[in-house]
Motif scaffolding. Structure first.
Motif, PDB file in Angstrom:
ATOM      1  N   PHE A 236       0.830  -1.198   0.000  1.00 24.08           N
ATOM      2  CA  PHE A 236       0.000   0.000   0.000  1.00 24.08           C
ATOM      3  C   PHE A 236       0.873   1.259   0.000  1.00 24.08           C
ATOM      4  CE2 PHE A 236      -2.271   3.338   2.344  1.00 24.08           C
ATOM      5  CZ  PHE A 236      -3.435   3.409   1.613  1.00 24.08           C
ATOM      6  N   GLY A 237       0.511   2.237  -0.889  1.00 27.78           N
ATOM      7  CA  GLY A 237       1.218   3.499  -0.962  1.00 27.78           C
ATOM      8  C   GLY A 237       2.423   3.504  -1.866  1.00 27.78           C
ATOM      9  N   GLY A 250      -3.687  -0.642  -2.778  1.00 30.82           N
ATOM     10  CA  GLY A 250      -4.032  -1.874  -2.063  1.00 30.82           C
ATOM     11  C   GLY A 250      -2.812  -2.733  -1.809  1.00 30.82           C
ATOM     12  N   LEU A 251      -3.059  -4.032  -1.592  1.00 24.05           N
ATOM     13  CA  LEU A 251      -2.012  -4.999  -1.309  1.00 24.05           C
ATOM     14  C   LEU A 251      -2.161  -6.151  -2.275  1.00 24.05           C
ATOM     15  CD1 LEU A 251       0.302  -5.867   0.669  1.00 24.05           C
ATOM     16  CD2 LEU A 251      -1.474  -7.023   2.046  1.00 24.05           C
ATOM     17  N   GLU A 331      -8.178  -4.381  -1.328  1.00 26.16           N
ATOM     18  CA  GLU A 331      -8.265  -3.038  -0.751  1.00 26.16           C
ATOM     19  C   GLU A 331      -9.208  -3.053   0.448  1.00 26.16           C
ATOM     20  OE1 GLU A 331      -9.312   0.007  -3.461  1.00 26.16           O
ATOM     21  OE2 GLU A 331      -7.649  -0.394  -4.857  1.00 26.16           O
ATOM     22  N   VAL A 332      -8.934  -2.116   1.435  1.00 18.06           N
ATOM     23  CA  VAL A 332      -9.779  -1.987   2.634  1.00 18.06           C
ATOM     24  C   VAL A 332     -10.118  -0.512   2.796  1.00 18.06           C
ATOM     25  CG1 VAL A 332      -9.925  -2.281   5.130  1.00 18.06           C
ATOM     26  CG2 VAL A 332      -8.681  -3.969   3.749  1.00 18.06           C
ATOM     27  N   HIS A 333     -11.452  -0.230   2.954  1.00 16.24           N
ATOM     28  CA  HIS A 333     -11.931   1.143   3.161  1.00 16.24           C
ATOM     29  C   HIS A 333     -12.793   1.183   4.424  1.00 16.24           C
ATOM     30  CE1 HIS A 333     -10.767   2.724  -0.870  1.00 16.24           C
ATOM     31  NE2 HIS A 333     -10.902   1.437  -1.208  1.00 16.24           N
ATOM     32  N   VAL A 340      -7.230   2.377   3.775  1.00 20.14           N
ATOM     33  CA  VAL A 340      -6.207   2.088   4.787  1.00 20.14           C
ATOM     34  C   VAL A 340      -5.315   0.968   4.267  1.00 20.14           C
ATOM     35  CG1 VAL A 340      -7.660   2.842   6.693  1.00 20.14           C
ATOM     36  CG2 VAL A 340      -7.721   0.443   5.967  1.00 20.14           C
ATOM     37  N   ASP A 341      -4.180   0.820   4.921  1.00 23.51           N
ATOM     38  CA  ASP A 341      -3.229  -0.216   4.539  1.00 23.51           C
ATOM     39  C   ASP A 341      -3.814  -1.582   4.890  1.00 23.51           C
ATOM     40  OD1 ASP A 341      -1.096  -1.857   4.022  1.00 23.51           O
ATOM     41  OD2 ASP A 341       0.297  -0.851   5.409  1.00 23.51           O
ATOM     42  N   PRO A 342      -4.073  -2.432   3.889  1.00 22.69           N
ATOM     43  CA  PRO A 342      -4.661  -3.751   4.157  1.00 22.69           C
ATOM     44  C   PRO A 342      -3.794  -4.631   5.055  1.00 22.69           C
ATOM     45  CG  PRO A 342      -4.868  -3.187   1.856  1.00 22.69           C
ATOM     46  CD  PRO A 342      -3.957  -2.175   2.460  1.00 22.69           C
TER      47      PRO A 342
END
Length: 353
Positions: A236-237, A250-251, A331-333, A340-342
């Protein structure tokens, strides 16, 4: 104060220079220049004034009598005075050595003339107390002299001052030692309290860590990693031109095509189908409103509105959409829509990724 008996008056006949056999009439003799025979030696009778002869003889006898009788004469530094008397007078005077307190001051020289012995200064002598017999004497001061008394007093004062200084120094040393001991005690108490506080904090942290571990362990029972076997290829990022946003949102879990995808937690399928660059895409909404999305699937195994449990298969790994190979893009929201970082989110649920 004792006094000396006056010397007896010497009787002389009025016709002293007359015939030897004549009858003599005696009266008080008043010496004059005409009636006194010349005195041998350096001494002579001064001219009579007012009926008294001011000779050194009379004055010398008076000084000796005063010193011997009362001990109050102050002629400390006066020189000794030689005394000579006419034979007619000296024969009738009492012996000076027999006078109380005077005899010890007199001594005879080789010619038989009376003299005054050298005496110690009056300041070095004391007057003896009356012994009851009416006589007084002069004694040496010795250890009770004024000098010894002053010296003893000075030494006493010096010893007293030294004792006071020693007492002050001792009190100051005791005060310093007490302050040092109190400071050391406060320091030890502070260190002990800090140690207790550190141990308490450490125990609290350990307890909190254990509680969190227990919570995560319990929570992990209701969460699952989406794949059983995988390799993390992008986090992530991470920045790059491959992603339209300029960074990875995402991851990525790389795995062979067809590998089953599991639901990370129980929830409801919110969407399932084709989604452009995401390929086949499924969104799972959890009870707290968090949304977890699965992209690039080769196939979808659930439908919208379906409720699933932790570990249920919802699809399979694929390479649909904008990809370079088969993998799961997760991905996580949050409920507010923030991404956010999964990896951190999964680990927060007690999972090892």
């Amino acid at each position: 104060m004792a006094s000396n008996k006056p010397a007896p008056e010497a009787p002389f006949a009025t016709d002293y220079f007359g015939d030897e056999g004549a009858e003599r009439t005696w009266e008080e003799w008043n010496p004059t220049e005409d009636s006194v025979r010349p005195v041998r030696g350096r001494h002579r009778v001064l001219k009579q004034r007012g009926g008294l002869a001011r000779s050194s003889t009379v004055l010398g006898v008076g000084v000796i009598a005063a010193v011997g009788a009362g001990g109050i004469a102050t002629a400390q530094d006066k020189p000794a005075v030689s005394i000579s008397l006419p034979d007619s007078i000296s024969d009738n005077l009492p012996d000076a050595k027999s006078l109380p307190g005077v005899g010890s001051l007199m001594s005879d020289d080789a010619d038989g003339d009376a003299g005054i012995a050298n005496a110690a200064p009056l300041t070095a002598m004391t007057v003896a107390a009356d012994t009851g017999s009416g006589t007084t004497g002069v004694a040496d001061q010795g250890s009770s002299s004024a000098g010894e008394a002053l010296r003893a007093r000075i030494l006493q004062q010096a010893e007293q001052q030294q004792a006071e200084a020693d007492a002050e120094a001792k009190a100051a040393a005791e005060k310093l030692a007490a302050e040092k001991a109190a400071s050391e005690a406060r320091k030890q108490q502070s260190e002990a309290e800090a140690k207790v506080e550190a141990e308490k904090r450490k125990a609290e942290e350990a307890a909190a860590a254990k509680a969190e571990a227990d919570r995560l362990a319990e929570l992990a029972k209701s969460y699952a990693v989406p794949l059983s076997s995988y390799t993390i290829t992008s986090t992530f990022g991470q920045s790059g031109s491959m992603w339209s946003s300029g960074y990875h949102t995402g991851l990525d879990f790389a795995a062979p095509t067809g590998t089953p995808l599991k639901a990370v937690h129980g929830g409801t399928v919110k969407s399932a189908g084709w989604s452009g660059s995401y390929g086949y895409h499924t969104v799972l909404e959890l009870e707290d409103g968090t949304e977890v999305s699965y992209s690039h699937q080769s196939s979808i195994a659930v439908s919208v509105g379906q409720k699933v449990g932790t570990g249920d298969v919802i699809g399979r790994v694929g390479a649909t959409g904008n990809v370079t190979g088969p993998h799961l893009h997760l991905e996580v929201h949050t409920a507010s829509g923030d991404g956010v970082d999964p990896m951190a989110w999964l680990r927060g649920m007690g999972l090892s990724v």
